[in-house]
Write a protein that holds these residues in place. Structure first.
Motif, PDB file in Angstrom:
ATOM      1  N   CYS A  85       0.838  -1.211   0.000  1.00 55.54           N
ATOM      2  CA  CYS A  85       0.000   0.000   0.000  1.00 55.54           C
ATOM      3  C   CYS A  85       0.864   1.248   0.000  1.00 55.54           C
ATOM      4  O   CYS A  85       0.620   2.198  -0.757  1.00 55.54           O
ATOM      5  CB  CYS A  85      -0.915   0.006   1.220  1.00 55.54           C
ATOM      6  N   ARG A  86       1.881   1.241   0.840  1.00 55.85           N
ATOM      7  CA  ARG A  86       2.757   2.414   0.926  1.00 55.85           C
ATOM      8  C   ARG A  86       3.487   2.647  -0.399  1.00 55.85           C
ATOM      9  O   ARG A  86       3.609   3.780  -0.866  1.00 55.85           O
ATOM     10  CB  ARG A  86       3.749   2.248   2.071  1.00 55.85           C
ATOM     11  N   ALA A  87       3.970   1.572  -1.012  1.00 59.18           N
ATOM     12  CA  ALA A  87       4.670   1.708  -2.282  1.00 59.18           C
ATOM     13  C   ALA A  87       3.745   2.240  -3.373  1.00 59.18           C
ATOM     14  O   ALA A  87       4.144   3.079  -4.194  1.00 59.18           O
ATOM     15  CB  ALA A  87       5.252   0.355  -2.695  1.00 59.18           C
ATOM     16  N   GLN A  88       2.506   1.744  -3.391  1.00 58.11           N
ATOM     17  CA  GLN A  88       1.534   2.205  -4.379  1.00 58.11           C
ATOM     18  C   GLN A  88       1.220   3.684  -4.178  1.00 58.11           C
ATOM     19  O   GLN A  88       1.168   4.466  -5.132  1.00 58.11           O
ATOM     20  CB  GLN A  88       0.256   1.366  -4.282  1.00 58.11           C
ATOM     21  N   LEU A  89       1.036   4.094  -2.925  1.00 59.83           N
ATOM     22  CA  LEU A  89       0.776   5.496  -2.631  1.00 59.83           C
ATOM     23  C   LEU A  89       1.940   6.377  -3.050  1.00 59.83           C
ATOM     24  O   LEU A  89       1.750   7.432  -3.662  1.00 59.83           O
ATOM     25  CB  LEU A  89       0.506   5.665  -1.135  1.00 59.83           C
ATOM     26  N   ALA A  90       3.150   5.962  -2.721  1.00 61.05           N
ATOM     27  CA  ALA A  90       4.330   6.759  -3.049  1.00 61.05           C
ATOM     28  C   ALA A  90       4.456   6.949  -4.557  1.00 61.05           C
ATOM     29  O   ALA A  90       4.778   8.051  -5.029  1.00 61.05           O
ATOM     30  CB  ALA A  90       5.580   6.096  -2.482  1.00 61.05           C
ATOM     31  N   ALA A  91       4.183   5.879  -5.317  1.00 58.61           N
ATOM     32  CA  ALA A  91       4.283   5.966  -6.772  1.00 58.61           C
ATOM     33  C   ALA A  91       3.261   6.946  -7.336  1.00 58.61           C
ATOM     34  O   ALA A  91       3.564   7.727  -8.252  1.00 58.61           O
ATOM     35  CB  ALA A  91       4.092   4.585  -7.392  1.00 58.61           C
ATOM     36  N   GLN A  92       2.051   6.928  -6.797  1.00 58.98           N
ATOM     37  CA  GLN A  92       1.028   7.836  -7.303  1.00 58.98           C
ATOM     38  C   GLN A  92       1.274   9.273  -6.877  1.00 58.98           C
ATOM     39  O   GLN A  92       1.122  10.204  -7.668  1.00 58.98           O
ATOM     40  CB  GLN A  92      -0.352   7.372  -6.837  1.00 58.98           C
ATOM     41  N   LEU A  93       1.682   9.460  -5.642  1.00 57.57           N
ATOM     42  CA  LEU A  93       1.907  10.814  -5.155  1.00 57.57           C
ATOM     43  C   LEU A  93       3.085  11.480  -5.853  1.00 57.57           C
ATOM     44  O   LEU A  93       3.130  12.710  -5.972  1.00 57.57           O
ATOM     45  CB  LEU A  93       2.130  10.788  -3.643  1.00 57.57           C
ATOM     46  N   ALA A  94       4.031  10.682  -6.339  1.00 56.89           N
ATOM     47  CA  ALA A  94       5.190  11.237  -7.041  1.00 56.89           C
ATOM     48  C   ALA A  94       4.802  11.936  -8.334  1.00 56.89           C
ATOM     49  O   ALA A  94       5.578  12.736  -8.867  1.00 56.89           O
ATOM     50  CB  ALA A  94       6.202  10.131  -7.324  1.00 56.89           C
ATOM     51  N   THR A  95       3.590  11.652  -8.849  1.00 57.51           N
ATOM     52  CA  THR A  95       3.143  12.254 -10.103  1.00 57.51           C
ATOM     53  C   THR A  95       2.264  13.490  -9.869  1.00 57.51           C
ATOM     54  O   THR A  95       1.663  14.002 -10.804  1.00 57.51           O
ATOM     55  CB  THR A  95       2.375  11.233 -10.950  1.00 57.51           C
ATOM     56  N   SER A  96       2.174  13.945  -8.622  1.00 61.31           N
ATOM     57  CA  SER A  96       1.482  15.193  -8.264  1.00 61.31           C
ATOM     58  C   SER A  96       0.011  15.243  -8.662  1.00 61.31           C
ATOM     59  O   SER A  96      -0.427  16.146  -9.391  1.00 61.31           O
ATOM     60  CB  SER A  96       2.215  16.396  -8.862  1.00 61.31           C
ATOM     61  N   PRO A  97      -0.809  14.293  -8.193  1.00 60.06           N
ATOM     62  CA  PRO A  97      -2.255  14.392  -8.454  1.00 60.06           C
ATOM     63  C   PRO A  97      -2.859  15.544  -7.660  1.00 60.06           C
ATOM     64  O   PRO A  97      -2.195  16.147  -6.804  1.00 60.06           O
ATOM     65  CB  PRO A  97      -2.774  13.042  -7.947  1.00 60.06           C
ATOM     66  N   GLY A  98      -4.110  15.842  -7.958  1.00 58.48           N
ATOM     67  CA  GLY A  98      -4.762  16.941  -7.268  1.00 58.48           C
ATOM     68  C   GLY A  98      -5.154  16.627  -5.842  1.00 58.48           C
ATOM     69  O   GLY A  98      -5.178  17.509  -4.971  1.00 58.48           O
ATOM     70  N   ALA A  99      -5.477  15.377  -5.568  1.00 60.58           N
ATOM     71  CA  ALA A  99      -5.846  14.902  -4.234  1.00 60.58           C
ATOM     72  C   ALA A  99      -5.783  13.385  -4.268  1.00 60.58           C
ATOM     73  O   ALA A  99      -5.785  12.782  -5.341  1.00 60.58           O
ATOM     74  CB  ALA A  99      -7.245  15.377  -3.836  1.00 60.58           C
ATOM     75  N   VAL A 100      -5.734  12.757  -3.100  1.00 57.78           N
ATOM     76  CA  VAL A 100      -5.679  11.304  -3.026  1.00 57.78           C
ATOM     77  C   VAL A 100      -6.869  10.802  -2.219  1.00 57.78           C
ATOM     78  O   VAL A 100      -7.200  11.342  -1.164  1.00 57.78           O
ATOM     79  CB  VAL A 100      -4.338  10.822  -2.432  1.00 57.78           C
ATOM     80  N   PHE A 101      -7.533   9.766  -2.739  1.00 59.79           N
ATOM     81  CA  PHE A 101      -8.760   9.234  -2.163  1.00 59.79           C
ATOM     82  C   PHE A 101      -8.542   7.765  -1.792  1.00 59.79           C
ATOM     83  O   PHE A 101      -8.878   6.861  -2.563  1.00 59.79           O
ATOM     84  CB  PHE A 101      -9.902   9.338  -3.162  1.00 59.79           C
ATOM     85  N   PRO A 102      -7.995   7.485  -0.608  1.00 59.72           N
ATOM     86  CA  PRO A 102      -7.767   6.088  -0.215  1.00 59.72           C
ATOM     87  C   PRO A 102      -9.054   5.404   0.224  1.00 59.72           C
ATOM     88  O   PRO A 102     -10.006   6.063   0.666  1.00 59.72           O
ATOM     89  CB  PRO A 102      -6.795   6.217   0.965  1.00 59.72           C
ATOM     90  N   ALA A 103      -9.057   4.078   0.119  1.00 56.92           N
ATOM     91  CA  ALA A 103     -10.165   3.257   0.618  1.00 56.92           C
ATOM     92  C   ALA A 103     -11.504   3.671   0.028  1.00 56.92           C
ATOM     93  O   ALA A 103     -12.510   3.758   0.732  1.00 56.92           O
ATOM     94  CB  ALA A 103     -10.222   3.302   2.145  1.00 56.92           C
ATOM     95  N   CYS A 104     -11.507   3.899  -1.282  1.00 52.94           N
ATOM     96  CA  CYS A 104     -12.763   4.179  -1.981  1.00 52.94           C
ATOM     97  C   CYS A 104     -13.074   2.986  -2.882  1.00 52.94           C
ATOM     98  O   CYS A 104     -12.638   1.873  -2.600  1.00 52.94           O
ATOM     99  CB  CYS A 104     -12.654   5.486  -2.750  1.00 52.94           C
ATOM    100  N   GLY A 105     -13.831   3.186  -3.951  1.00 58.77           N
ATOM    101  CA  GLY A 105     -14.236   2.054  -4.773  1.00 58.77           C
ATOM    102  C   GLY A 105     -13.067   1.321  -5.399  1.00 58.77           C
ATOM    103  O   GLY A 105     -12.969   0.094  -5.317  1.00 58.77           O
ATOM    104  N   THR A 106     -12.138   2.063  -6.016  1.00 56.53           N
ATOM    105  CA  THR A 106     -10.968   1.441  -6.620  1.00 56.53           C
ATOM    106  C   THR A 106     -10.092   0.794  -5.558  1.00 56.53           C
ATOM    107  O   THR A 106      -9.394  -0.184  -5.815  1.00 56.53           O
ATOM    108  CB  THR A 106     -10.166   2.480  -7.421  1.00 56.53           C
ATOM    109  N   GLY A 107     -10.127   1.329  -4.348  1.00 55.21           N
ATOM    110  CA  GLY A 107      -9.361   0.775  -3.237  1.00 55.21           C
ATOM    111  C   GLY A 107     -10.070  -0.328  -2.485  1.00 55.21           C
ATOM    112  O   GLY A 107      -9.617  -0.727  -1.402  1.00 55.21           O
ATOM    113  N   GLU A 108     -11.177  -0.840  -3.047  1.00 56.16           N
ATOM    114  CA  GLU A 108     -11.917  -1.976  -2.490  1.00 56.16           C
ATOM    115  C   GLU A 108     -12.373  -1.727  -1.045  1.00 56.16           C
ATOM    116  O   GLU A 108     -12.292  -2.600  -0.184  1.00 56.16           O
ATOM    117  CB  GLU A 108     -11.089  -3.256  -2.593  1.00 56.16           C
TER     118      GLU A 108
END
Length: 316
Positions: free
Chosen positions: A42-65
């Motif tokens: 989970c931490r590795a996945q978050l780090a990879a996504q945050l490195a690309t500068s998204p507008g916000a991060v939504f953990p534990a939603c539909g895509t996050g099961e």
């Protein structure tokens, strides 16, 4: 705690600014082969996504099961997102089921330091508009965090209901998954200034241009979870009015992706995880009732992903 959640104006501004800056990121939740939660993944996945500068991060939603997470697992997932974000961008955690259970998750998210909450559609039953509004009222009364309502499935608000939701102090926005642009236009016209809207349709890029015509240019991107290069290239093309690039990505990648997604129920999440695994991300399998893609569908996904990455000058 981040402190942002206690200031509704600050939370609204940070989300609005993030929505204008980049796609909204919905990270996957990593599981081991035995189905248990994989915090390191989970931490590795978050780090990879945050490195690309998204507008916000939504953990534990539909895509996050979200639907498959126990409360202690949910706490871990949201805490990791807050830690990895480090206050650089808003963390909006998913909550759901009935209002009582939603509040249990809301309090966990508060304790973990989330900035806001996305209220996923309630469980099972159809409900009248009065009940839909009361559901949000009960949740809002039990948390200090800002709420973004999510209309999808059995939840669809009328303009009158939207006006009532907007009067609830900590309801700050709406995510739309219905893609009914007539209804959505009525909702945007009924909303007060500053109320946030974003496109939450499955594979939202397909309809991003249409949503923008009714005043909703912001969107969530499942593709960002495994190919941020493609997701960012498409977002940039839309922002800059580069119709040629946006059109080519739609024709060669996004439309075929939707056709593949529609082969099997649940592929909206399963294909995302499979694509992340193809790129070496430690996300593991999906949890039941979802199923991983067949070998044939996985081969088609790999070919399509390669095509999309080639278009933006990236490698598998």
């Amino acid at each position: 705690m981040s402190g942002v959640g206690s200031d509704l104006d600050t939370a609204r501004r940070r989300l609005r600014d993030g929505m204008a800056r980049g796609v909204l990121s919905f990270p996957l939740t990593s599981f081991l082969d035995d189905g248990s939660l994989d915090p390191d993944g989970c931490r590795a996945q978050l780090a990879a996504q945050l490195a690309t500068s998204p507008g916000a991060v939504f953990p534990a939603c539909g895509t996050g099961e979200f639907f498959s997470l126990a409360e202690d697992e949910y706490r871990t997932v949201v805490t990791l997102a807050v830690e990895e974000a480090g206050g650089r961008l808003p963390v909006v955690a998913g909550i759901g089921y009935g209002w009582a259970q939603a509040l249990r998750f809301a309090r966990i998210a508060e304790d973990a330091g989330a900035d806001a909450l996305l209220v996923l559609p309630h469980y099972l039953v159809a409900a009248p508009q009065e009940g839909l509004v009361r559901q949000l009222e009960r949740i809002a009364a039990g948390t200090r965090l800002p709420l973004v309502a999510y209309q999808r499935g059995q939840v669809a608000y009328t303009a009158d209901s939207l006006r009532r939701l907007a009067r609830i102090p900590n309801v700050i926005g709406l995510k739309d998954g219905h893609s009914d642009l007539d209804r959505l236009q009525r909702l945007t016209l009924a909303a007060p200034d500053g109320f946030l809207f974003f496109n939450g349709a499955a594979t939202a890029e397909i309809q991003a241009r249409a949503y923008a015509t009714v005043g909703v240019p912001a969107y969530s991107s499942a593709v960002h979870a495994y190919a941020p290069e493609i997701a960012t290239a498409f977002f940039t093309a839309l922002r800059d009015g580069d119709d040629a690039t946006a059109g080519e990505l739609l024709r060669a990648f996004y439309v075929p992706l939707v056709e593949l997604r529609d082969r099997v129920p649940g592929y909206a999440v399963s294909l995302v995880k499979a694509a992340a695994r193809l790129r070496g991300r430690p996300v593991g399998p999906v949890r039941a009732p979802l199923t991983d893609p067949s070998a044939a569908d996985l081969a088609d996904l790999k070919a399509l992903l390669t095509t999309g990455l080639d278009l933006v000058g990236a490698a598998l």
